[in-house]
Design a protein around this motif. Structure first.
Motif, PDB file in Angstrom:
ATOM      1  N   ARG A 197      64.412   8.186  -8.516  1.00  0.00           N
ATOM      2  CA  ARG A 197      65.479   9.155  -8.360  1.00  0.00           C
ATOM      3  C   ARG A 197      66.290   8.791  -7.127  1.00  0.00           C
ATOM      4  NH1 ARG A 197      61.198  12.778 -10.051  1.00  0.00           N
ATOM      5  NH2 ARG A 197      60.620  13.102  -7.873  1.00  0.00           N
ATOM      6  N   VAL A 198      67.613   8.805  -7.272  1.00  0.00           N
ATOM      7  CA  VAL A 198      68.517   8.574  -6.150  1.00  0.00           C
ATOM      8  C   VAL A 198      69.313   9.856  -5.942  1.00  0.00           C
ATOM      9  CG1 VAL A 198      70.427   7.198  -5.249  1.00  0.00           C
ATOM     10  CG2 VAL A 198      68.648   6.097  -6.637  1.00  0.00           C
ATOM     11  N   ASN A 199      69.143  10.439  -4.759  1.00  0.00           N
ATOM     12  CA  ASN A 199      69.791  11.724  -4.451  1.00  0.00           C
ATOM     13  C   ASN A 199      69.480  12.772  -5.507  1.00  0.00           C
ATOM     14  OD1 ASN A 199      70.937  10.418  -2.220  1.00  0.00           O
ATOM     15  ND2 ASN A 199      72.750   9.828  -3.388  1.00  0.00           N
ATOM     16  N   GLY A 200      68.238  12.755  -6.010  1.00  0.00           N
ATOM     17  CA  GLY A 200      67.787  13.732  -6.973  1.00  0.00           C
ATOM     18  C   GLY A 200      68.089  13.399  -8.422  1.00  0.00           C
ATOM     19  N   GLY A 255      73.014   7.091   3.719  1.00  0.00           N
ATOM     20  CA  GLY A 255      73.055   8.514   3.413  1.00  0.00           C
ATOM     21  C   GLY A 255      72.317   8.876   2.143  1.00  0.00           C
ATOM     22  N   ASP A 256      72.028   7.886   1.285  1.00  0.00           N
ATOM     23  CA  ASP A 256      71.264   8.133   0.057  1.00  0.00           C
ATOM     24  C   ASP A 256      69.788   8.400   0.388  1.00  0.00           C
ATOM     25  OD1 ASP A 256      73.506   7.717  -1.514  1.00  0.00           O
ATOM     26  OD2 ASP A 256      72.990   5.646  -2.033  1.00  0.00           O
ATOM     27  N   THR A 257      69.101   9.014  -0.555  1.00  0.00           N
ATOM     28  CA  THR A 257      67.652   9.158  -0.501  1.00  0.00           C
ATOM     29  C   THR A 257      67.067   8.628  -1.799  1.00  0.00           C
ATOM     30  OG1 THR A 257      67.747  11.114   0.926  1.00  0.00           O
ATOM     31  CG2 THR A 257      65.714  10.767  -0.305  1.00  0.00           C
ATOM     32  N   GLY A 266      51.717   8.954  -6.838  1.00  0.00           N
ATOM     33  CA  GLY A 266      52.534   9.846  -6.033  1.00  0.00           C
ATOM     34  C   GLY A 266      53.959   9.360  -5.944  1.00  0.00           C
ATOM     35  N   VAL A 267      54.696   9.950  -5.027  1.00  0.00           N
ATOM     36  CA  VAL A 267      56.114   9.660  -4.858  1.00  0.00           C
ATOM     37  C   VAL A 267      56.351   9.108  -3.458  1.00  0.00           C
ATOM     38  CG1 VAL A 267      58.448  10.608  -4.886  1.00  0.00           C
ATOM     39  CG2 VAL A 267      56.730  11.483  -6.480  1.00  0.00           C
ATOM     40  N   LEU A 268      57.084   8.021  -3.407  1.00  0.00           N
ATOM     41  CA  LEU A 268      57.442   7.343  -2.165  1.00  0.00           C
ATOM     42  C   LEU A 268      58.895   7.664  -1.875  1.00  0.00           C
ATOM     43  CD1 LEU A 268      56.820   5.174   0.041  1.00  0.00           C
ATOM     44  CD2 LEU A 268      57.372   3.441  -1.680  1.00  0.00           C
ATOM     45  N   VAL A 269      59.161   8.323  -0.751  1.00  0.00           N
ATOM     46  CA  VAL A 269      60.505   8.777  -0.410  1.00  0.00           C
ATOM     47  C   VAL A 269      61.013   8.008   0.803  1.00  0.00           C
ATOM     48  CG1 VAL A 269      61.943  10.754   0.203  1.00  0.00           C
ATOM     49  CG2 VAL A 269      59.936  11.082  -1.270  1.00  0.00           C
ATOM     50  N   ASN A 270      62.212   7.442   0.672  1.00  0.00           N
ATOM     51  CA  ASN A 270      62.829   6.688   1.769  1.00  0.00           C
ATOM     52  C   ASN A 270      64.311   7.005   1.869  1.00  0.00           C
ATOM     53  OD1 ASN A 270      60.614   4.614   0.475  1.00  0.00           O
ATOM     54  ND2 ASN A 270      60.610   4.563   2.703  1.00  0.00           N
ATOM     55  N   PRO A 271      64.784   7.399   3.047  1.00  0.00           N
ATOM     56  CA  PRO A 271      66.219   7.541   3.249  1.00  0.00           C
ATOM     57  C   PRO A 271      66.864   6.162   3.403  1.00  0.00           C
ATOM     58  CG  PRO A 271      65.079   7.950   5.310  1.00  0.00           C
ATOM     59  CD  PRO A 271      64.017   7.711   4.260  1.00  0.00           C
ATOM     60  N   VAL A 272      68.167   6.113   3.216  1.00  0.00           N
ATOM     61  CA  VAL A 272      68.926   4.871   3.381  1.00  0.00           C
ATOM     62  C   VAL A 272      69.861   5.049   4.562  1.00  0.00           C
ATOM     63  CG1 VAL A 272      70.498   3.222   2.296  1.00  0.00           C
ATOM     64  CG2 VAL A 272      68.815   4.454   0.896  1.00  0.00           C
ATOM     65  N   THR A 273      69.816   4.094   5.499  1.00  0.00           N
ATOM     66  CA  THR A 273      70.665   4.158   6.678  1.00  0.00           C
ATOM     67  C   THR A 273      71.407   2.839   6.842  1.00  0.00           C
ATOM     68  OG1 THR A 273      68.932   3.379   8.190  1.00  0.00           O
ATOM     69  CG2 THR A 273      69.078   5.751   7.825  1.00  0.00           C
TER      70      THR A 273
END
Length: 277
Positions: A197-200, A255-257, A266-273
């Motif tokens: 998922r990108v930005n939900g 700015g993406d997640t 499980g779920v691996l969550v990473n912000p993009v900077t």
């Protein structure tokens, strides 16, 4: 068993996750998880006792692999979306261990270097015992566990270079985690849902049943050429839904997640900077 690495204050330690809580593995303080695997405990992690529960434990990169072996074009649905022929044998490449980050850490895009950064959810096999010239069954018996990987790819560099090492190995381009799940708990590695998922928004949604070459065959194939060692990680390919092959093409932006997940892990969550590291 669900194991990983956590940070408590400034201290990192190997730990087990149970019911949302973390418990330190009963190993010498400061022992990294890859050293636990190399000590012959992999595949039998259930024999490693845990100490008391940890308060304020934050999961981080589960391990620093000795090497990362990755497989391209290994999902039938991805082969169809890319409009390419099926490989006759596993298409192998490497990612540098320095590209590994953990849950919550940012994927950092150097916009002066690349403008086409893509996501790729993958099931990752973590090696527990040395594998050299083994059968498929022997290969699976040597897996310590499985985790979620995001094979982040700078497509412009990948295609311009004519080989994939640089475009796949930029710093922060291999998120792993949040935990490593042992085979006895995860079950059949060829029957797992996986998604991105990108930005939900769901952009990848498939199953490991779509693999052209299954995990056992991939590991046996690798072991014919070189030794897979405890702590090595093998990325087993990504399904359809990569941004590079969408119309119009999509790429990650600061700015993406990004959320990548595999059923049972499980779920691996990473912000993009943005920036250079």
């Amino acid at each position: 068993m669900r194991v990983g690495t956590v940070r408590v204050g400034q201290t990192r330690m190997a730990a087990e996750e149970r019911d949302g809580r973390w418990y330190a593995l009963d190993v010498p303080p400061g022992t990294p998880l890859e050293a636990v695997l190399a000590g012959g405990l992999a595949g039998g992690l259930g024999t490693v006792r845990t100490a008391g529960p940890l308060d304020a434990a934050v999961p981080v990169r589960p391990l620093r692999p000795g090497k990362i072996v990755a497989i391209g074009l290994n999902y039938l649905d991805h082969i169809r979306e890319a409009g390419m022929d099926k490989p006759q044998r596993p298409l192998m490449f490497a990612k540098f261990p320095s590209s590994v980050i953990g849950p919550g850490e940012p994927i950092v895009i150097d916009t002066g270097l690349t403008g086409r950064v893509d996501w790729e959810v993958e099931l990752a096999a973590v090696i527990g015992t040395p594998l050299r010239n083994v059968s498929g069954d022997e290969a699976l018996a040597g897996v310590a566990g499985y985790t979620v990987a995001n094979d982040v790819s700078a497509r412009d560099l990948q295609f311009a270079d004519g080989q994939w090492t640089r475009g796949k190995s930029l710093d922060t381009f291999c998120p792993l985690g949040p935990v490593i799940v042992t085979p006895d708990e995860l079950g059949d590695p060829q029957a797992l849902k996986l998604w991105t998922r990108v930005n939900g928004e769901t952009v990848q949604d498939s199953s490991t049943a779509e693999m052209l070459f299954g995990v056992a065959e991939l590991l046996a194939f690798c072991s014919r050429a070189f030794t897979l060692e405890p702590g090595d990680v093998v990325l087993t390919g990504t399904p359809w839904g990569c941004g590079e092959f969408m119309n119009p093409r999509r790429s990650l932006r600061p700015g993406d997640t990004v959320e990548t997940g595999v059923e049972g892990i499980g779920v691996l969550v990473n912000p993009v900077t943005e920036g250079a590291r």
